[in-house]
Structures are given as structure tokens and as C-alpha cells.
Design a protein around this motif. Structure first.
Motif, PDB file in Angstrom:
ATOM      1  N   THR A 288      79.247  53.891 103.359  1.00 16.19           N
ATOM      2  CA  THR A 288      78.104  54.694 103.771  1.00 16.19           C
ATOM      3  C   THR A 288      77.045  53.816 104.425  1.00 16.19           C
ATOM      4  N   ARG A 289      76.548  54.247 105.597  1.00 20.79           N
ATOM      5  CA  ARG A 289      75.417  53.578 106.241  1.00 20.79           C
ATOM      6  C   ARG A 289      74.351  54.620 106.547  1.00 20.79           C
ATOM      7  N   VAL A 290      73.185  54.446 105.970  1.00 20.82           N
ATOM      8  CA  VAL A 290      72.043  55.291 106.286  1.00 20.82           C
ATOM      9  C   VAL A 290      71.021  54.420 106.996  1.00 20.82           C
ATOM     10  N   PHE A 291      70.736  54.750 108.238  1.00 19.32           N
ATOM     11  CA  PHE A 291      69.896  53.915 109.086  1.00 19.32           C
ATOM     12  C   PHE A 291      68.426  54.285 108.924  1.00 19.32           C
ATOM     13  N   THR A 292      67.599  53.270 108.766  1.00 20.30           N
ATOM     14  CA  THR A 292      66.183  53.457 108.480  1.00 20.30           C
ATOM     15  C   THR A 292      65.407  53.883 109.726  1.00 20.30           C
ATOM     16  N   GLY A 293      64.580  54.916 109.569  1.00 22.05           N
ATOM     17  CA  GLY A 293      63.615  55.274 110.596  1.00 22.05           C
ATOM     18  C   GLY A 293      64.116  56.163 111.712  1.00 22.05           C
ATOM     19  N   VAL A 294      65.404  56.537 111.702  1.00 24.01           N
ATOM     20  CA  VAL A 294      65.922  57.359 112.788  1.00 24.01           C
ATOM     21  C   VAL A 294      66.352  58.729 112.262  1.00 24.01           C
ATOM     22  N   ARG A 295      66.600  59.606 113.221  1.00 21.59           N
ATOM     23  CA  ARG A 295      66.813  61.002 112.866  1.00 21.59           C
ATOM     24  C   ARG A 295      68.285  61.387 112.960  1.00 21.59           C
ATOM     25  N   HIS A 296      68.606  62.488 113.603  1.00 19.13           N
ATOM     26  CA  HIS A 296      69.931  63.087 113.470  1.00 19.13           C
ATOM     27  C   HIS A 296      71.028  62.367 114.243  1.00 19.13           C
ATOM     28  N   GLU A 297      70.793  62.085 115.507  1.00 20.31           N
ATOM     29  CA  GLU A 297      71.848  61.545 116.361  1.00 20.31           C
ATOM     30  C   GLU A 297      71.845  60.017 116.329  1.00 20.31           C
ATOM     31  N   VAL A 298      72.307  59.463 115.230  1.00 20.16           N
ATOM     32  CA  VAL A 298      72.316  58.003 115.099  1.00 20.16           C
ATOM     33  C   VAL A 298      73.205  57.354 116.162  1.00 20.16           C
ATOM     34  N   HIS A 299      74.196  58.113 116.677  1.00 22.93           N
ATOM     35  CA  HIS A 299      75.088  57.587 117.716  1.00 22.93           C
ATOM     36  C   HIS A 299      74.426  57.584 119.098  1.00 22.93           C
TER      37      HIS A 299
END
Length: 332
Positions: A288-299
């Protein structure tokens, strides 16, 4: 890159699904099926597609019923026909069969990885029971981006009785009342700056949000039919229920990606929830990777796009290595 276009009749017996197979210039090592989200289309993943091709992977993608070029051809947006939950999963499985037939020997023995984003993460999860029964391609790896889990609107707000009555009535194909649609997206802007636009949840980067809004193949504002909204809720319930976890093959590798400012995944908590439930139900191979500070479309976020693509490529590489070590080189 070699490109093939595929068309086939949707399980709704109305639409002609528009789909594509992208082949790398080098001998392929795996197939990655991209399953797009609500209100968008598969060409919004071209940056990822290019990265996957460079890594030596075939990419398969379509525009779902009521979406993208499929909707452009049919003239019907945001509706997938009766029993939308069944239709979109069935169409995704049909695409697997059609793509394998087109690829022929070039796909023989290649592991098949499914990457689903948002609503696509629901469709991708919905494939697994059918794939285990022999429908479509055997799934060797599952990537879930912007995963739809712990959605406040669906779990706590949507008037399910009113929706069920509308979706079963004579006007099920008509647009759902805006009140019901609004309930689905309840709380999506609560954590954002005052005056945030209605699709600010899509991305932190303003250019990505603007691109999303002006893309005519997106048509995110198209009114959802009552029966489509019901199908969305039905599929969400199915893939977030206890039975889904029990039906996931124990050895299936899973990668979960999300942003911690994304309401679709309960600001990252939904991603951890799904991963923890998978592990607790006997599925140890979960990252699992949850990226800090960003919203829905991490790609698509400029600050995370490269890292997200690296995660996906590394994951598929690991699936390829794992598959090649098995007798006969076949996937699970």
C-alpha cells in the motif's frame, strides 16, 4: 508501438464497446489491463500506457458503456443499461477474451495484471470471482488506484430506498434526481479551500483539474441515470463486502495506491482499510502507498505521477518474475 482497435457488443446489447490493444516494440513480458474510472475514458492514461510499453508490457483498455468513445458512438452517456454492475464487469471480461484472441501466440503464457482506478477499482475487484470460475483471463496481479472504499456518501448518506424505487421503475433510464447524485458525492469538498470547484477533488494540480473539465470524451457532468447510480452502489457494496475478501485467491499479489486528500478513498484511510482486511483474511502479498498532500488521480498528479508509474512497473515486474518461477510459467 503497434496499436489494434477492438469493438464488440456490450453485455447490455445496446452499445458497441470501443477498445484498444497497445503492443511494445520489444517482445512482451506481461499484459496490463487498464480499467478507467467514472465519467472519464481510457486515453487519459496515455502517460502510464507509454511507461508500461517502454517496460515491455502489452496494454489493453476500453471505454466503458456510457463513457468516452463508446458513448460518443452510441449517444448515450452515464448509463450502462439494466444491471449496470453486471454489465461493466462482463464487458471487461469480454475485452480480455477479445484481446487474447487478437494477440494470439504473442500473449501465450504472459501474466495478466489488472489496474483499476476509482470506479475502475470496483470493476477490477468485481472481476475476481468471475476470473476464478474460468471467465476472462487468469488474473496474476491486481493494482487498485484511487480505490473506492469507505466512501461517506454511499455508506452513510445515499437514500437507498428511494434509489431502489427509482431504478426499478418505468423511468430507470432517466437521469437520477440531483439530490441522490449529490448524496453519492457528499463531503467531497469539505477539506479543501473555500470556493473550491466541484471537481477539485480530482487533483491538487489546477491544470489537471482544468484538463479533466474540458475533455469532451470525459463528460463528467453528464447526468447519471437512476439505474446506473443503482449499479454503481451495487458494485461498491459487492466489492467492499465480506464475501469479496473471501473470494480473492490467497496468493494474489495486490498493490493499493491512493492520495491522503482523496475523498473517494476516505482520505487514504480506505486504502489502508482494504489492505488490512486483505491481510487479515489470509492474503499476505499486499503493498500500500498513500501519497501525502495529493488528491484522487495520483497517476496524473505531476508530483506523484513518476513514482506511481514506478510502483506499477515494479509490481508487474515482480508478478512476471514470480510467474516465470512456477512450473510451466503459468499464472495463478
Amino acid at each position: 508501438m503497434a496499436l489494434q482497435e477492438i469493438t464488440f457488443t456490450s453485455a447490455n446489447n445496446r452499445d458497441t464497446i470501443q477498445a484498444w490493444v497497445y503492443e511494445p516494440v520489444v517482445p512482451a513480458r506481461a499484459v496490463v489491463q487498464v480499467v478507467h474510472g467514472l465519467g472519464e475514458h481510457s486515453r487519459r492514461y496515455l502517460h502510464l500506457v507509454s511507461t508500461l510499453l517502454d517496460a515491455g508490457f502489452v496494454v489493453v483498455a476500453d471505454d466503458h458503456a456510457g463513457h468516452g468513445r463508446t458513448a460518443m458512438e452510441s449517444g448515450v452517456w452515464a448509463d450502462a443499461g439494466e444491471d449496470a454492475a453486471r454489465v461493466v464487469v462482463a464487458d471487461t471480461l469480454t475485452l480480455q477474451d477479445e484481446a487474447r484472441a487478437r494477440l494470439g501466440d504473442r500473449a501465450s503464457g504472459l501474466p495478466w495484471v489488472v489496474y483499476g482506478h476509482s470506479w475502475g477499482s470496483m470493476i477490477a475487484r468485481g472481476l475476481l470471482p468471475r476470473a476464478a470460475s474460468g471467465a476472462g483471463a487468469p488474473v496474476a496481479g491486481l493494482v487498485l488506484g484511487g480505490i473506492a472504499a469507505q466512501m461517506h456518501g454511499i455508506e452513510q448518506v445515499v437514500d437507498r430506498a428511494a434509489l431502489a424505487e427509482l431504478s426499478a421503475g418505468d423511468h430507470a433510464a432517466d437521469p437520477a434526481p440531483m439530490e441522490l447524485v449529490g448524496q453519492l458525492f457528499d463531503g467531497f469538498l469539505e477539506r479543501y479551500e473555500p470556493g473550491a470547484g466541484p471537481t477539485a477533488w480530482v487533483a491538487l494540480d489546477a491544470d489537471v483539474v482544468a484538463d479533466h473539465a474540458r475533455d469532451p470524451f470525459n463528460n463528467f457532468g453528464a447526468p447519471l441515470s437512476a439505474r446506473f447510480l443503482q449499479g454503481f452502489v451495487d458494485l461498491y457494496d459487492r466489492v467492499n463486502g465480506d464475501d469479496w475478501y473471501a473470494g480473492v485467491p490467497a496468493a494474489l499479489p495486490v498493490l493499493v495506491l491512493a492520495g491522503d486528500q482523496d475523498p473517494v478513498t476516505n482520505y487514504g484511510e480506505g486504502a489502508y482499510h482494504v489492505a488490512n482486511r486483505l491481510v487479515a483474511s489470509g492474503h499476505p502479498d499486499v503493498r500500500t502507498r498513500v501519497f501525502t498532500g495529493v488528491r484522487h488521480e495520483v497517476h496524473n498528479e505531476p508530483t506523484t505521477r513518476a513514482e506511481v508509474e514506478r510502483e506499477i512497473v515494479d509490481f508487474v515486474d515482480r508478478v512476471v518474475a514470480r510467474t516465470s518461477t512456477r512450473p510451466g510459467g503459468t499464472s495463478a
